[in-house]
Design a protein around this motif. Structure first.
Motif, PDB file in Angstrom:
ATOM      1  N   GLU B  59       0.837  -1.218   0.000  1.00  0.00           N
ATOM      2  CA  GLU B  59       0.000   0.000   0.000  1.00  0.00           C
ATOM      3  C   GLU B  59       0.867   1.262   0.000  1.00  0.00           C
ATOM      4  OE1 GLU B  59      -0.480  -1.371   4.399  1.00  0.00           O
ATOM      5  OE2 GLU B  59       0.166  -2.217   2.489  1.00  0.00           O
ATOM      6  N   GLN B  60       2.061   1.183   0.620  1.00  0.00           N
ATOM      7  CA  GLN B  60       2.974   2.320   0.589  1.00  0.00           C
ATOM      8  C   GLN B  60       3.518   2.534  -0.824  1.00  0.00           C
ATOM      9  OE1 GLN B  60       4.341   4.478   3.178  1.00  0.00           O
ATOM     10  NE2 GLN B  60       2.368   3.924   4.028  1.00  0.00           N
ATOM     11  N   GLN B  61       3.793   1.428  -1.496  1.00  0.00           N
ATOM     12  CA  GLN B  61       4.278   1.543  -2.880  1.00  0.00           C
ATOM     13  C   GLN B  61       3.216   2.172  -3.764  1.00  0.00           C
ATOM     14  OE1 GLN B  61       5.963  -2.071  -4.388  1.00  0.00           O
ATOM     15  NE2 GLN B  61       7.350  -2.346  -2.652  1.00  0.00           N
ATOM     16  N   GLU B  62       1.952   1.831  -3.475  1.00  0.00           N
ATOM     17  CA  GLU B  62       0.851   2.404  -4.261  1.00  0.00           C
ATOM     18  C   GLU B  62       0.769   3.914  -4.045  1.00  0.00           C
ATOM     19  OE1 GLU B  62      -0.920   1.061  -6.659  1.00  0.00           O
ATOM     20  OE2 GLU B  62       0.341  -0.705  -6.367  1.00  0.00           O
ATOM     21  N   VAL B  63       0.993   4.353  -2.794  1.00  0.00           N
ATOM     22  CA  VAL B  63       0.985   5.793  -2.497  1.00  0.00           C
ATOM     23  C   VAL B  63       2.024   6.514  -3.357  1.00  0.00           C
ATOM     24  CG1 VAL B  63       1.544   7.532  -0.720  1.00  0.00           C
ATOM     25  CG2 VAL B  63       0.129   5.557  -0.119  1.00  0.00           C
ATOM     26  N   VAL B  64       3.223   5.960  -3.384  1.00  0.00           N
ATOM     27  CA  VAL B  64       4.305   6.580  -4.165  1.00  0.00           C
ATOM     28  C   VAL B  64       3.928   6.647  -5.636  1.00  0.00           C
ATOM     29  CG1 VAL B  64       6.712   6.379  -4.896  1.00  0.00           C
ATOM     30  CG2 VAL B  64       6.067   5.806  -2.544  1.00  0.00           C
ATOM     31  N   LYS B  65       3.392   5.535  -6.150  1.00  0.00           N
ATOM     32  CA  LYS B  65       3.058   5.506  -7.583  1.00  0.00           C
ATOM     33  C   LYS B  65       1.953   6.503  -7.907  1.00  0.00           C
ATOM     34  CE  LYS B  65       4.615   0.773  -8.179  1.00  0.00           C
ATOM     35  NZ  LYS B  65       4.191  -0.631  -7.998  1.00  0.00           N
ATOM     36  N   ARG B  66       1.002   6.655  -6.969  1.00  0.00           N
ATOM     37  CA  ARG B  66      -0.089   7.598  -7.204  1.00  0.00           C
ATOM     38  C   ARG B  66       0.441   9.038  -7.253  1.00  0.00           C
ATOM     39  NH1 ARG B  66      -3.571   5.351  -3.583  1.00  0.00           N
ATOM     40  NH2 ARG B  66      -3.138   6.918  -2.007  1.00  0.00           N
ATOM     41  N   ILE B  67       1.306   9.373  -6.298  1.00  0.00           N
ATOM     42  CA  ILE B  67       1.876  10.737  -6.269  1.00  0.00           C
ATOM     43  C   ILE B  67       2.692  11.002  -7.529  1.00  0.00           C
ATOM     44  CG2 ILE B  67       3.572  12.219  -5.092  1.00  0.00           C
ATOM     45  CD1 ILE B  67       2.651  10.812  -2.446  1.00  0.00           C
ATOM     46  N   MET B  68       3.543  10.027  -7.881  1.00  0.00           N
ATOM     47  CA  MET B  68       4.373  10.228  -9.066  1.00  0.00           C
ATOM     48  C   MET B  68       3.520  10.270 -10.328  1.00  0.00           C
ATOM     49  SD  MET B  68       7.719   8.027  -8.049  1.00  0.00           S
ATOM     50  CE  MET B  68       8.137   7.892  -9.785  1.00  0.00           C
ATOM     51  N   GLY B  69       2.477   9.454 -10.352  1.00  0.00           N
ATOM     52  CA  GLY B  69       1.579   9.445 -11.508  1.00  0.00           C
ATOM     53  C   GLY B  69       0.917  10.800 -11.697  1.00  0.00           C
ATOM     54  N   HIS B  70       0.553  11.418 -10.573  1.00  0.00           N
ATOM     55  CA  HIS B  70      -0.055  12.742 -10.671  1.00  0.00           C
ATOM     56  C   HIS B  70       0.878  13.741 -11.338  1.00  0.00           C
ATOM     57  CE1 HIS B  70      -2.057  16.473  -9.745  1.00  0.00           C
ATOM     58  NE2 HIS B  70      -0.959  16.887  -9.155  1.00  0.00           N
ATOM     59  N   TRP B  71       2.123  13.784 -10.870  1.00  0.00           N
ATOM     60  CA  TRP B  71       3.053  14.796 -11.390  1.00  0.00           C
ATOM     61  C   TRP B  71       3.578  14.435 -12.773  1.00  0.00           C
ATOM     62  CZ3 TRP B  71       3.347  19.493  -9.487  1.00  0.00           C
ATOM     63  CH2 TRP B  71       2.862  19.694  -8.195  1.00  0.00           C
ATOM     64  N   GLN B  72       3.607  13.147 -13.077  1.00  0.00           N
ATOM     65  CA  GLN B  72       4.114  12.758 -14.397  1.00  0.00           C
ATOM     66  C   GLN B  72       3.000  12.691 -15.435  1.00  0.00           C
ATOM     67  OE1 GLN B  72       6.765   9.297 -13.262  1.00  0.00           O
ATOM     68  NE2 GLN B  72       8.246  10.742 -14.107  1.00  0.00           N
ATOM     69  N   GLY B  73       1.733  12.738 -14.982  1.00  0.00           N
ATOM     70  CA  GLY B  73       0.614  12.800 -15.918  1.00  0.00           C
ATOM     71  C   GLY B  73       0.551  14.169 -16.568  1.00  0.00           C
ATOM     72  N   SER B  74      -0.348  14.317 -17.523  1.00  0.00           N
ATOM     73  CA  SER B  74      -0.348  15.556 -18.317  1.00  0.00           C
ATOM     74  C   SER B  74      -0.656  16.783 -17.455  1.00  0.00           C
ATOM     75  CB  SER B  74      -1.342  15.442 -19.466  1.00  0.00           C
ATOM     76  OG  SER B  74      -2.636  15.194 -18.947  1.00  0.00           O
TER      77      SER B  74
END
Lengths: 196, 196
Positions: B59-74
């Motif tokens: 679940e911690q890994q998912e948090v990181v991916k979500r945050i990074m996905g936000h900033w790396q998304g358009s």
């Protein structure tokens, strides 16, 4: 010797007004929780005598007081006394001149104002870290290190400094110069007051 | 010359397991949003080739991916392309050995592991910042700088390092040594790779 980490008194100010935003407009930025915590801890570690948060907005000042109240109250103090101790030197003021006046009242003389900038703008009185470090180890005037938020201070404001410290850059050009202000303060204090 | 800020490749790892808590118990700590942002930005500024977040909890890994996905998304990329760029070198792995293996696969040799600690515990192979800075400017083995969270790494883990860097301290004793890990990483990278 001064109770601070050097022979002269050292203060830090973090400005939230008048900052540039990413489009160059002049704005008041919001206080960030970790700007209070991290910079208070770095300041305390390196013997800084006072850390001024500068923000003219009343609701922003209330946010700071609430956060500090939590950590300085009995719950926060019991959970993490180190955090509480770091907050003892934090002050919130409305305007930059209020920080300068508070230091003058405490020290009996006006501080030397050293600002920081990530951009090497024209017509500034630049100062090297090496030169500043030497001055910090002397027993001269109190020093006030000033950091901006948002996209940085305006050039007009930077020109009011006694000097602007060279931008923090890596030894070899990386093509990227976007440190967080928390990181920039930590590096600045280490460059000026860190053990070698 | 290496694309990183030195002649050898430099990597950073931030550990969330096995950390000590304030009572000395061994725990897995939570990922902090600004540990991702600030350390990614410091890493990118100083030419670090990869920043590994080490946390075994899914679940911690998912948090990181979500945050990074936000900033790396358009949306994030348009709002702040510098942030998006800093995140390109961030990786999330479950265990410290996974970070070492990934570096070995990329570099063709195992990295030299340099850990950090705020406490000068007994029986460690200590290394001075001056000595490390000289090695970082050479073309030797890749380097992996390791930082802990919570109340720091266990002594057992620190003893597995090739060396432990001297605790970061001010030039004059301040009686307080509680930098945030974000500040410690910034100072460490500046000491090893910063312009002088």
């Amino acid at each position: 010797m001064n109770p601070s980490g050097s022979d002269c008194s050292v203060y830090v100010a973090l400005l939230h007004h008048s900052m540039r935003d990413k489009n160059g407009a002049v704005v008041t930025t919001a206080v960030t929780n970790l700007d209070i915590h991290d910079i208070a801890r770095s300041s305390r570690t390196f013997g800084v005598k006072g850390y001024f948060l500068v923000n003219p907005l009343e609701e922003q000042q209330e946010v700071v007081k609430r956060i500090m109240g939590h950590w300085q109250g009995s719950g926060g103090r019991d959970y993490n006394p180190d955090r509480s101790e770091a907050f003892e030197r934090v002050r919130i003021v409305s305007w930059f001149k209020d920080a300068v006046s508070a230091i003058e009242a405490q020290e009996g003389q006006k501080p030397e104002v050293l600002m920081t900038s990530a951009r090497r703008a024209a017509n500034m009185k630049w100062k090297s870290w090496r030169e500043a470090r030497e001055e910090f180890s002397g027993s001269g005037r109190p020093k006030l290190l000033v950091f901006g938020t948002g996209w940085g201070m305006t050039d007009e404001f930077l020109r009011e400094a006694d000097a602007v410290l060279d931008p923090i850059v890596p030894q070899r050009e990386s093509g990227y110069n976007h440190l967080s202000v928390r990181s920039a303060v930590a590096i600045a204090l280490d460059r000026l007051l860190g053990g070698r």
